[in-house]
Design a protein around this motif. Structure first.
Motif, PDB file in Angstrom:
ATOM      1  N   VAL A  63       0.956  -1.165  -0.021  1.00 39.41           N
ATOM      2  CA  VAL A  63       0.027   0.029   0.035  1.00 39.41           C
ATOM      3  C   VAL A  63       0.715   1.162  -0.075  1.00 39.41           C
ATOM      4  O   VAL A  63       1.792   1.248   0.926  1.00 39.41           O
ATOM      5  N   LYS A  64       0.545   2.143  -0.758  1.00 40.69           N
ATOM      6  CA  LYS A  64       1.284   3.500  -0.991  1.00 40.69           C
ATOM      7  C   LYS A  64       0.203   4.360  -0.552  1.00 40.69           C
ATOM      8  O   LYS A  64      -0.722   4.636  -1.112  1.00 40.69           O
ATOM      9  N   LEU A  65       0.451   5.103   0.375  1.00 39.34           N
ATOM     10  CA  LEU A  65      -0.345   6.065   0.985  1.00 39.34           C
ATOM     11  C   LEU A  65      -0.088   7.561   0.390  1.00 39.34           C
ATOM     12  O   LEU A  65       1.404   7.982   0.420  1.00 39.34           O
ATOM     13  N   GLU A  66      -0.872   8.585  -0.002  1.00 45.14           N
ATOM     14  CA  GLU A  66      -0.482   9.768  -0.400  1.00 45.14           C
ATOM     15  C   GLU A  66      -1.621  10.761  -0.189  1.00 45.14           C
ATOM     16  O   GLU A  66      -2.736  10.511  -0.383  1.00 45.14           O
ATOM     17  N   LYS A  67      -1.280  11.820   0.525  1.00 40.57           N
ATOM     18  CA  LYS A  67      -2.321  12.739   0.666  1.00 40.57           C
ATOM     19  C   LYS A  67      -2.562  13.654  -0.399  1.00 40.57           C
ATOM     20  O   LYS A  67      -1.591  14.148  -1.108  1.00 40.57           O
ATOM     21  N   ILE A  68      -3.821  13.998  -0.790  1.00 42.58           N
ATOM     22  CA  ILE A  68      -3.983  14.811  -1.642  1.00 42.58           C
ATOM     23  C   ILE A  68      -4.870  16.077  -1.187  1.00 42.58           C
ATOM     24  O   ILE A  68      -5.467  15.628   0.021  1.00 42.58           O
ATOM     25  N   ASP A  69      -5.288  16.964  -1.916  1.00 42.88           N
ATOM     26  CA  ASP A  69      -6.121  18.206  -1.539  1.00 42.88           C
ATOM     27  C   ASP A  69      -7.539  17.655  -1.144  1.00 42.88           C
ATOM     28  O   ASP A  69      -8.066  16.750  -1.491  1.00 42.88           O
ATOM     29  N   GLY A  70      -8.194  18.470  -0.322  1.00 46.59           N
ATOM     30  CA  GLY A  70      -9.459  18.495  -0.076  1.00 46.59           C
ATOM     31  C   GLY A  70      -9.616  17.363   1.044  1.00 46.59           C
ATOM     32  O   GLY A  70     -10.663  16.680   0.974  1.00 46.59           O
ATOM     33  N   GLY A  71      -8.816  17.116   1.794  1.00 44.89           N
ATOM     34  CA  GLY A  71      -8.885  16.243   3.198  1.00 44.89           C
ATOM     35  C   GLY A  71      -9.044  14.855   2.560  1.00 44.89           C
ATOM     36  O   GLY A  71      -9.552  13.880   3.304  1.00 44.89           O
ATOM     37  N   LYS A  72      -8.378  14.479   1.270  1.00 45.82           N
ATOM     38  CA  LYS A  72      -8.574  13.327   0.853  1.00 45.82           C
ATOM     39  C   LYS A  72      -7.243  12.493   0.774  1.00 45.82           C
ATOM     40  O   LYS A  72      -6.248  13.177   0.622  1.00 45.82           O
ATOM     41  N   ILE A  73      -7.394  11.053   0.748  1.00 42.96           N
ATOM     42  CA  ILE A  73      -6.244  10.265   0.486  1.00 42.96           C
ATOM     43  C   ILE A  73      -6.034   9.493  -0.432  1.00 42.96           C
ATOM     44  O   ILE A  73      -7.414   8.790  -0.723  1.00 42.96           O
ATOM     45  N   SER A  74      -5.143   9.440  -1.058  1.00 39.68           N
ATOM     46  CA  SER A  74      -5.050   8.114  -2.080  1.00 39.68           C
ATOM     47  C   SER A  74      -4.240   6.923  -1.757  1.00 39.68           C
ATOM     48  O   SER A  74      -3.221   7.330  -1.275  1.00 39.68           O
ATOM     49  N   LEU A  75      -4.737   5.920  -1.874  1.00 43.32           N
ATOM     50  CA  LEU A  75      -4.018   4.667  -1.468  1.00 43.32           C
ATOM     51  C   LEU A  75      -4.030   3.954  -2.793  1.00 43.32           C
ATOM     52  O   LEU A  75      -4.833   3.613  -3.703  1.00 43.32           O
ATOM     53  N   GLU A  76      -2.680   3.614  -3.046  1.00 42.89           N
ATOM     54  CA  GLU A  76      -2.297   2.938  -4.064  1.00 42.89           C
ATOM     55  C   GLU A  76      -2.027   1.306  -3.468  1.00 42.89           C
ATOM     56  O   GLU A  76      -1.273   1.049  -2.904  1.00 42.89           O
ATOM     57  N   ILE A  77      -2.934   0.432  -4.055  1.00 47.50           N
ATOM     58  CA  ILE A  77      -2.944  -0.728  -3.455  1.00 47.50           C
ATOM     59  C   ILE A  77      -2.590  -1.837  -4.487  1.00 47.50           C
ATOM     60  O   ILE A  77      -3.030  -1.776  -5.528  1.00 47.50           O
ATOM     61  N   GLU A  78      -1.528  -2.743  -3.997  1.00 49.84           N
ATOM     62  CA  GLU A  78      -0.999  -3.747  -5.129  1.00 49.84           C
ATOM     63  C   GLU A  78      -1.390  -5.270  -4.453  1.00 49.84           C
ATOM     64  O   GLU A  78      -1.023  -5.241  -3.288  1.00 49.84           O
ATOM     65  N   VAL A  79      -2.055  -5.647  -5.283  1.00 51.98           N
ATOM     66  CA  VAL A  79      -2.641  -7.184  -4.762  1.00 51.98           C
ATOM     67  C   VAL A  79      -1.750  -8.155  -5.708  1.00 51.98           C
ATOM     68  O   VAL A  79      -1.721  -8.193  -6.624  1.00 51.98           O
ATOM     69  N   ALA A  80      -1.238  -9.342  -4.924  1.00 49.47           N
ATOM     70  CA  ALA A  80      -0.346 -10.203  -5.560  1.00 49.47           C
ATOM     71  C   ALA A  80      -1.365 -10.850  -6.397  1.00 49.47           C
ATOM     72  O   ALA A  80      -2.313 -11.014  -6.221  1.00 49.47           O
ATOM     73  N   GLU A  81      -0.466 -11.134  -7.659  1.00 51.60           N
ATOM     74  CA  GLU A  81      -0.907 -12.118  -8.552  1.00 51.60           C
ATOM     75  C   GLU A  81      -1.734 -13.284  -8.143  1.00 51.60           C
ATOM     76  O   GLU A  81      -2.577 -13.685  -8.823  1.00 51.60           O
ATOM     77  N   LYS A  82      -1.021 -13.769  -7.277  1.00 47.73           N
ATOM     78  CA  LYS A  82      -1.743 -15.256  -6.678  1.00 47.73           C
ATOM     79  C   LYS A  82      -3.022 -14.850  -6.153  1.00 47.73           C
ATOM     80  O   LYS A  82      -3.928 -15.850  -6.703  1.00 47.73           O
ATOM     81  N   MET A  83      -3.226 -13.885  -5.510  1.00 49.58           N
ATOM     82  CA  MET A  83      -4.436 -13.584  -4.962  1.00 49.58           C
ATOM     83  C   MET A  83      -5.260 -13.345  -5.962  1.00 49.58           C
ATOM     84  O   MET A  83      -6.456 -13.640  -6.153  1.00 49.58           O
ATOM     85  N   LEU A  84      -4.894 -12.472  -7.045  1.00 52.61           N
ATOM     86  CA  LEU A  84      -5.989 -12.459  -8.233  1.00 52.61           C
ATOM     87  C   LEU A  84      -6.521 -13.611  -8.854  1.00 52.61           C
ATOM     88  O   LEU A  84      -7.506 -13.577  -9.237  1.00 52.61           O
ATOM     89  N   GLU A  85      -5.192 -14.481  -9.170  1.00 53.50           N
ATOM     90  CA  GLU A  85      -5.562 -15.883  -9.838  1.00 53.50           C
ATOM     91  C   GLU A  85      -6.609 -16.486  -8.947  1.00 53.50           C
ATOM     92  O   GLU A  85      -7.610 -16.900  -9.547  1.00 53.50           O
ATOM     93  N   ASP A  86      -6.574 -16.459  -7.607  1.00 55.85           N
ATOM     94  CA  ASP A  86      -7.506 -17.272  -6.596  1.00 55.85           C
ATOM     95  C   ASP A  86      -8.832 -16.582  -6.765  1.00 55.85           C
ATOM     96  O   ASP A  86      -9.779 -17.117  -6.967  1.00 55.85           O
ATOM     97  N   ALA A  87      -8.941 -15.226  -6.831  1.00 56.78           N
ATOM     98  CA  ALA A  87     -10.109 -14.684  -7.131  1.00 56.78           C
ATOM     99  C   ALA A  87     -10.802 -14.871  -8.331  1.00 56.78           C
ATOM    100  O   ALA A  87     -12.065 -15.026  -8.463  1.00 56.78           O
TER     101      ALA A  87
END
Lengths: 440, 97
Positions: free
Chosen positions: A3-27
């Motif tokens: 997870v990469k957390l980044e604060k942006i304007d307007g009291g918002k937060i942007s989360l960049e989330i990376e989900v492993a390939e294996k999890m994607l495959e399971d899903a």
């Protein structure tokens, strides 16, 4: 998961989330199992279509869509936990990478509870308005009770006076013709109450029983019936009976009749105590409200729109509930007051913002001071609720066993304690309140 | 009789049964009823660039169909089950149809 957390304007937060390939495959596998049940393809029984065939036939997007529904909320929740942010609204999801054999990357933009800088919250200067309860207040209250227990006496022969209750027949004529709803027999009218057209009741004063009279009035311009508004009318009336109001005398008998006390003196004492108690409570509430308000105003924070909106929603639904108790509903109310929903929302917005501010402040104080709700306090609160709802304690406990409810209860207790804390810390100056106006 | 390979092989048959047979390197097609096994073998080898080990054929008679009072018949056709040589590459058309 990364997870990469980044604060942006307007009291918002942007989360960049990376989900492993294996999890994607399971899903995807899970998604396939779900989708395949509803697929009809010639040559295959329902639910028996192999995955490659399914994918080539409908495109793998179907599975991805489904997989995202499984994966994203989960991953988002975990990311929120990991970064310990406090979202106040559902996130906006932006997919950045979704390819076979590669990790899934998405961005979640979410409004979070703003971090506030606490002002100096100890020693807030607050005036406490205390109004002294005097004999006049007691007398007022007694007079009120007197009015509630007024007795009506039928008078044998006397001219009608203002304040009397008259029983009369009347027929109204406009342009010499009787009009709809303009006549009645043995109608009960309190003379001087102003419930009839202006001038009507005044002209009745001095009439005797059995007397007939023509009363000339004109309908007011803003009368609700447009046909009649502004027109002169003649009412032929006949007075049938006069009832005179008689206030009960203030003595021990009166006390015994209206209360459980035997003597007037005891009743007076009781009234005095009750009024004092009520005044005490009122001023404490007022102080608590002012302390919180003063502090809340002093914090500098950008209020998340989502929170304010939610508060507005809550206020409106409160209003709706209140209306339902009175047999109204929101639509009727809006048409009566000629308001739109948007207008109403706008009206409530200011108050909602205030409340959100107060909530944020109290929440921050709860955290800063490490205020906790103990089990005893929870029990006590539940006991009180049980009492006020007239339900056994178990029923209330059961209600709070539902997910989320217990936290709400804890939070409520904490907030209350925070308010008490603030009040205890505040510098309160007693001032004598200006005498309140006489109650109606 | 030499005809175009694509006239002999009409279309692949994809069903639960045919997909399960693919594990044994067997692929099912609808073919021209006049084509014989040798022609089918050559046609499959030419189109899909694979090595064919064996071909089995079945004549499938068309179903009787009714539209109210009128009855009709679907055309008869020929089904071919083509077994590939071990080690031959799979027929891709089945993988991504």
């Amino acid at each position: 998961m990364m997870v990469k957390l980044e604060k942006i304007d307007g009291g918002k937060i942007s989360l960049e989330i990376e989900v492993a390939e294996k999890m994607l495959e399971d899903a995807l596998g899970q998604a396939y199992k779900k989708v395949v049940k509803n697929v009809n393809l010639p040559g295959f029984r329902k639910g028996k279509v192999p995955r490659p065939i399914l994918e080539s036939h409908f495109g793998s997007e179907v599975l991805y869509e489904e997989a995202l529904e499984i994966l994203v909320p989960d991953a988002y929740e975990k990311a929120v936990e990991e970064t310990s942010i406090e979202p106040v609204a559902p996130p906006e999801i932006d997919l950045l990478q979704m390819e076979k054999g590669k990790p899934l990357i998405f961005k979640a933009i979410v409004e979070v509870k703003p971090e506030i800088e606490l002002p100096e919250y100890r020693g807030v200067q607050i005036d406490r308005e205390v109004r002294e309860i005097t004999g006049t207040d007691v007398a007022n209250r007694l007079a009120q009770m007197q009015k509630q227990h007024v007795k009506l006496h039928v008078l044998a022969d006397a001219p009608l006076a203002s304040g009397d209750v008259a029983l009369l027949d009347f027929t109204g004529y406009v342009d010499g013709v009787p009009f709809d709803g303009g006549s009645a027999e043995n109608y009960t009218l309190e003379v001087g109450s102003g419930s009839f057209i202006p001038g009507f009741e005044e002209q009745m004063v001095g009439m005797n029983i059995g007397e007939e009279k023509d009363i000339a009035v004109s309908f007011p311009e803003e009368y609700h019936n447009e046909d009649l508004a502004g027109k002169p009318a003649i009412f032929k009336i006949k007075l049938n009976e006069i009832k005179r109001k008689e206030l009960p005398e203030l003595n021990d008998d009166f006390a015994a009749e209206v209360s459980e006390f035997a003597t007037l003196a005891e009743l007076k004492d009781d009234i005095l105590n009750k009024l004092k108690e009520a005044e005490e409570k009122k001023s404490s509430n007022e102080v608590a409200k002012r302390v919180v308000e003063t502090l809340a105003e002093s914090i500098d924070v950008l209020l998340p729109a989502a929170l304010v909106d939610r508060e507005v929603d809550r206020m409106i639904s409160e209003m709706e509930n209140f209306m339902k108790m009175q047999g109204l509903n929101l639509e009727k109310f809006l048409s009566l007051t000629q308001q739109s929903v948007d207008g109403l929302r706008l009206d409530k917005r200011l108050e909602a913002e205030k409340r959100v501010r107060a909530d944020l402040l109290l929440d921050a104080i709860v955290k800063k001071e490490g205020i906790e709700a103990t089990d005893e306090e929870v029990k006590e609160r539940i006991g009180k609720m049980a009492e006020s709802y007239g339900q056994p304690v178990e029923v209330i406990e059961e209600y709070f066993a539902a997910p989320g409810q217990a936290e709400a209860l804890f939070q409520e207790i904490k907030v209350r304690k925070a308010i008490d804390f603030l009040v205890a810390e505040a510098k309160i100056t007693n001032v004598v309140a200006p005498a309140t106006k006489e109650e109606k | 009789m030499i005809r175009d390979a694509r006239e002999i092989i009409k279309k692949p048959l994809i069903s639960e049964k045919s997909t399960s047979m693919m594990e044994e390197m067997k692929y099912a097609f609808q073919v021209d009823p006049k084509a014989n096994k040798i022609e089918i073998k050559k046609a499959v080898e030419e189109i899909f660039k694979v090595k064919v080990k064996d071909v089995n054929t079945i004549r499938v008679s068309g179903k009787m169909k009714r539209m109210g009072a009128y009855s009709g018949r679907r055309p008869n056709w020929k089904k071919a089950i083509v077994t590939l040589e071990e080690g031959s590459k799979p027929i891709e058309i089945f993988e991504g149809l």
